[in-house]
Design a protein around this motif. Structure first.
Motif: not given
Length: 249
Positions: A179-193
């Protein structure tokens, strides 16, 4: 994820998720590591790999990064101080503080994520003459991009920014804390490499919202030529006024 931790108590469901994460963590030197060492040997490549490290003789986890060498040997760096609530999952490094790998491109070292916000830790790497500074991290914000460009200039080194791409769907669907993960945005981390040169310029532009393999050629003459007027541990230092003592381990 917080594995059910809150101040003064834990949850049994979170404990089960933590045990699953523990089981998936890797002991340095065991089978999974030897496979990576063999891959480096077969390709003749220097390879940096981030991982959750499990203590060989205890039940403790460390946030780790290993650099494998073409000969099959490797060095492991542990995150000096886990950030925020990471401290309930990973322990402070008790060894592997500032290992540096000698390569034909010059010394290569790494600091994990927010350890790059520790000025003295950066200097500990600069004192070892690093030409390539690797940072595995989850910082997908503009402020971090400013930070890595500053560090490249400060240390007169190439900065390899390895930003993770984590989607909500990356989390297993059968977690007890699902239930915690289900509340995350589509991208929990967007990268940026990306890769930054010693002048603070992008050699490769940041890559967002997708996994990618970045290829480039580096001018390894730059780290030295840029130190003509600014060498933070050389002629632009004042060791008679400021001194850093590092407890290597």
């Amino acid at each position: 994820m917080n594995f059910g931790f809150s101040i003064g108590k834990r949850s049994e469901e979170g404990r089960k998720d933590w045990k699953r994460y523990y089981d998936a963590s890797v002991v340095a030197g065991e089978t999974a590591f030897q496979r990576l060492a063999e891959a480096a040997r077969n390709t003749g490549a220097y390879t940096s790999v981030g991982f959750s490290e499990r203590g060989a003789v205890n039940g403790t986890l460390y946030n780790g990064n290993a650099i494998f060498e073409p000969g099959g040997s490797y060095k492991v760096h542990r995150k000096l101080k886990p950030t925020g609530s990471e401290r309930v999952v990973w322990e402070d490094a008790d060894k592997g503080y500032f290992p540096v790998t000698s390569t034909p491109l010059g010394p290569i070292g790494s600091l994990i994520c927010w350890k790059s916000y520790m000025p003295l830790a950066r200097v500990a790497l600069y004192q070892k003459g690093i030409t390539i500074y690797i940072s595995p991290n989850t910082n997908d914000n503009p402020e971090w991009q400013a930070t890595i460009r500053h560090i490249a200039i400060e240390g007169m080194c190439f900065f390899v920014n390895a930003g993770m791409v984590i989607r909500r769907s990356s989390y297993p669907s059968d977690l007890h804390e699902g239930d915690v993960a289900s509340r995350f945005p589509e991208y929990a981390c967007r990268g940026g490499s990306c890769i930054v040169d010693p002048r603070g310029h992008y050699v490769t532009e940041p890559v967002w919202d997708e996994e990618a393999v970045i290829y480039t050629e580096l001018d390894m003459g730059l780290p030295i030529s840029c130190k003509m007027e600014h060498d933070v541990v050389g002629h632009y230092a004042r060791p008679d006024v400021l001194e850093l003592n590092v407890n290597e381990k």
